[in-house]
Write an enzyme that holds these catalytic residues in place. Structure first.
Site, mmCIF file in Angstrom:
data_model
loop_
_atom_site.group_PDB
_atom_site.id
_atom_site.type_symbol
_atom_site.label_atom_id
_atom_site.label_comp_id
_atom_site.label_asym_id
_atom_site.label_seq_id
_atom_site.Cartn_x
_atom_site.Cartn_y
_atom_site.Cartn_z
ATOM 1 N N PRO A 95 0.752 -1.156 0.060
ATOM 2 C CA PRO A 95 -0.099 -0.125 0.031
ATOM 3 C C PRO A 95 0.873 1.277 0.003
ATOM 4 C CG PRO A 95 -0.936 -1.600 1.528
ATOM 5 C CD PRO A 95 0.510 -2.154 0.930
ATOM 6 N N GLU A 98 12.576 11.713 -19.953
ATOM 7 C CA GLU A 98 13.938 11.115 -20.916
ATOM 8 C C GLU A 98 13.892 9.639 -20.881
ATOM 9 O OE1 GLU A 98 17.553 12.310 -18.771
ATOM 10 O OE2 GLU A 98 17.063 14.609 -18.860
#
Length: 167
Positions: free
Chosen positions: A109, A138
């Site tokens: 979680p 990138e």
């Protein structure tokens, strides 16, 4: 008492607080009491083998802006996880991918600070011309031994280790 669910997709770049406020506004417009419940998001991540290395993106947005990560993203409604994998890989890296195998399902979680996400991570082979797009600022091909040394965003370092230990 009948209960209804109003699904609202957050626009790109919206903060969690902006999204919650917009969801409450929409519920009020339709005359509903707004109870916001968080849902688990399903994502697909790819470990792409390409040109004797592994493909990593530099993230364009928060969380982990400007950090390296595996390419991946959310599964859209009506889309299979395999379709989402291929779409996300193409959008972020410009590559067409051929999944080799499922590496695993990751569901901690705390893996994503935006909320609870579960990802299916696939080991893939990439083909085509490498080009950053969508959420990738990138895109790089990193030698595998160097990629192992990098601290990647989310739990991607663990996913990468798990994937390449299977080879």
């Amino acid at each position: 008492m009948d209960r209804y669910v109003l699904l609202v997709k957050a626009p790109k770049g919206a903060t969690v607080d902006e999204f919650r406020e917009r969801a409450k506004e929409l519920a009020r417009e339709f005359g509903f009491d707004a109870e916001l419940h968080r849902c688990i998001g399903l994502t697909a991540d790819g470990i792409i083998l390409y040109n004797n290395g592994v493909v990593l993106i530099k993230r364009k947005h928060e969380p982990f802006k400007d950090r390296f990560a595996l390419p991946g993203g959310f599964v859209e409604y009506g889309e299979s996880i395999e379709e989402a994998l291929k779409r996300e890989m193409k959008e972020e890296t410009g590559l067409d991918v051929r999944p080799i195998r499922l590496v695993g399902v990751y569901s901690d979680p705390s893996r994503d600070p935006r909320g609870h996400t579960v990802t299916a991570a696939f080991l893939c082979v990439g083909e085509g011309e490498l080009k950053a797009g969508d959420d990738a600022k990138e895109v790089h091909v990193v030698p595998i031994d160097e990629a192992f040394k990098m601290e990647l965003a989310f739990d991607h370092s663990k996913i990468l280790r798990d994937a390449l230990n299977l080879r």
